[in-house]
Design an enzyme around this catalytic site. Sequence first.
Site, PDB file in Angstrom:
ATOM      1  N   ASP A 152      -3.338   1.288   7.285  1.00 38.86           N
ATOM      2  CA  ASP A 152      -2.416   1.036   6.179  1.00 38.86           C
ATOM      3  C   ASP A 152      -2.102  -0.445   6.013  1.00 38.86           C
ATOM      4  OD1 ASP A 152      -2.272   3.786   5.647  1.00 38.86           O
ATOM      5  OD2 ASP A 152      -0.691   4.057   7.135  1.00 38.86           O
ATOM      6  N   GLU A 171      -1.384  -1.286  -5.966  1.00 33.31           N
ATOM      7  CA  GLU A 171      -2.599  -0.639  -6.437  1.00 33.31           C
ATOM      8  C   GLU A 171      -2.263   0.298  -7.589  1.00 33.31           C
ATOM      9  OE1 GLU A 171      -6.446   1.715  -4.495  1.00 33.31           O
ATOM     10  OE2 GLU A 171      -4.604   1.390  -3.347  1.00 33.31           O
ATOM     11  N   ASP A 216       0.863  -1.179   0.000  1.00 29.92           N
ATOM     12  CA  ASP A 216       0.000   0.000   0.000  1.00 29.92           C
ATOM     13  C   ASP A 216       0.900   1.229   0.000  1.00 29.92           C
ATOM     14  OD1 ASP A 216      -2.555   1.478   0.328  1.00 29.92           O
ATOM     15  OD2 ASP A 216      -1.703   1.993   2.284  1.00 29.92           O
TER      16      ASP A 216
END
Length: 402
Positions: free
Chosen positions: A356, A275, A191
């Site tokens: 997170d 991502e 992330d």
Amino acid sequence: MQLRYSFRLYPSSGQRIALARAFGCARVVYNDALRARETARSEGMPFPKAGDLSKRLITEAKDTPARAWLGEVSAVILQQSLRDLDTAYKNFFDGLKGKRPRVGAPRYKSRKGTRQSVRFTANARWSITPGRRLRLPKIGDVRVKWSRTVPSVPSTVTVVKDSAGRYFASFVVETGPEEFLPEVSPELGIDLGLGHFAVLSDGTKVAGPRFLRRAEKRLKKAQRALSRKEKGSRNRDKARVRVARAHARVADARREFHHRLSTKLIRENQAVAVEDLAVRGLARTRLAKSVHDAGWSAFVAMLEYKAARYGRTLVKIGRFEPTSQVCSQCGVQDGPKPLHVRVWTCGACGAVLDRDINAAVNVAKAAGLAVTACRARVRPGRVPAPRSEAGTHPTPQPSTAR
């Protein structure tokens, strides 16, 4: 797979003059060819072919008083300048046809441009001397700072002078499956963020170095000194170089950080999931400076080509996946949360989740990796590796995968 390896050059004063001559000749041929094609287009004439332009603007032009100095440089770099123009036109037309993202039409190169380059192919008969110098035709033997070993025989070399006045030799090399790393079991979700540069699904948090923020005071001082210099003066040019060098130090430090972290993650994990962030959109918000300082796109690009190069797997998940809203323990979507909420409790199962780390685990799940510890064996399709520029240390470093 083709990669580029960049090494610092230290030409002598005479070699710098010869390189400046080569840069200028390549620029003139490029501009002459662009002018010829634009003139033909405006007059409704057929589009001049590269062979005709080469004969008229290089071979025949050398016999004229106005372009006789083209014979002072290698003919290969002039031919490559025409190839660059062909590539620029191809990219422009492909963008109009929807085959690639749109780019502007080719433009004339300015003699005041701060970044210049020339390319030597094998036909130029450049070589590396027994004394480990780079021998370039009509330029000489240039001293090179070899920071690591080139994995194969280079096919071309591009000599680049950047905005900071530094010279680099960029080699194109071929790599094959012999560079694949042994298979390992760990698989990882990442992330990316601003508070921490990266949070991994195993709970590791990588702090954001914020290179630009840390150098802002020095950059402001250099930029302020530049703005006070008279335009067109010698002192202004010196101040511009100082500003460019300050920015180059920031860019080099950021690139080195990206290389070290991406190499570590690719070495230690068989599959990595990230991502697909909308960096271009985020760069239009009030967080623009921090987003650019983080350099997410460059980091993901490094992960992509290193995964393909070393036999690993990189998976990108959609940017609209609710990774921060879903509980990684029970899978219940708990709704959006403001950015100041860093720890939250799932209303369904009561799990206390770090925002997170929970997002990183959900990134791994969305990519088809393991549930929490990311240890499942998966085989998503391989990602094609782009031709990315490999960084270089100012001094030799221990051997690491790059």
